[in-house]
Design a protein around this motif. Structure first.
Motif, PDB file in Angstrom:
ATOM      1  N   MET A   1       0.838  -1.178   0.000  1.00  0.00           N
ATOM      2  CA  MET A   1       0.000   0.000   0.000  1.00  0.00           C
ATOM      3  C   MET A   1       0.894   1.257   0.000  1.00  0.00           C
ATOM      4  N   ALA A   2       0.529   2.241  -0.812  1.00  0.00           N
ATOM      5  CA  ALA A   2       1.321   3.461  -0.930  1.00  0.00           C
ATOM      6  C   ALA A   2       1.051   4.382   0.248  1.00  0.00           C
ATOM      7  N   LYS A   3       2.074   5.092   0.653  1.00  0.00           N
ATOM      8  CA  LYS A   3       1.882   6.030   1.760  1.00  0.00           C
ATOM      9  C   LYS A   3       1.381   7.368   1.216  1.00  0.00           C
ATOM     10  N   PRO A   4       0.618   8.109   2.001  1.00  0.00           N
ATOM     11  CA  PRO A   4       0.086   9.395   1.537  1.00  0.00           C
ATOM     12  C   PRO A   4       1.200  10.435   1.360  1.00  0.00           C
ATOM     13  N   ASN A   5       1.045  11.274   0.360  1.00  0.00           N
ATOM     14  CA  ASN A   5       2.028  12.316   0.074  1.00  0.00           C
ATOM     15  C   ASN A   5       1.523  13.612   0.701  1.00  0.00           C
ATOM     16  N   TYR A   6       1.892  13.819   1.944  1.00  0.00           N
ATOM     17  CA  TYR A   6       1.416  14.987   2.688  1.00  0.00           C
ATOM     18  C   TYR A   6       1.988  16.289   2.136  1.00  0.00           C
TER      19      TYR A   6
END
Length: 55
Positions: A1-6
């Motif tokens: 799962m990809a991590k969010p790009n804050y």
């Protein structure tokens, strides 16, 4: 799962905020440039106020 790009979300939020601020500034400038329609004649000369008649 990809991590969010804050960082991307933050930048997009900043851009939207800056754009909204600029639009408000333009609207404010447009309001101050527009003269009162009833106090300025078509040729740009300010009309004298009409005295009220007492009848």
């Amino acid at each position: 799962m990809a991590k969010p790009n804050y960082a991307f979300e933050k930048r997009q939020k900043e851009i939207a905020k800056k754009q909204k601020k600029q639009e408000k500034q333009l609207q404010k400038a447009a309001r101050t440039e527009q003269p009162e329609p009833e106090s300025v004649a078509a040729d740009g000369v300010r009309a004298a106020p009409q005295p009220e008649s007492q009848t």
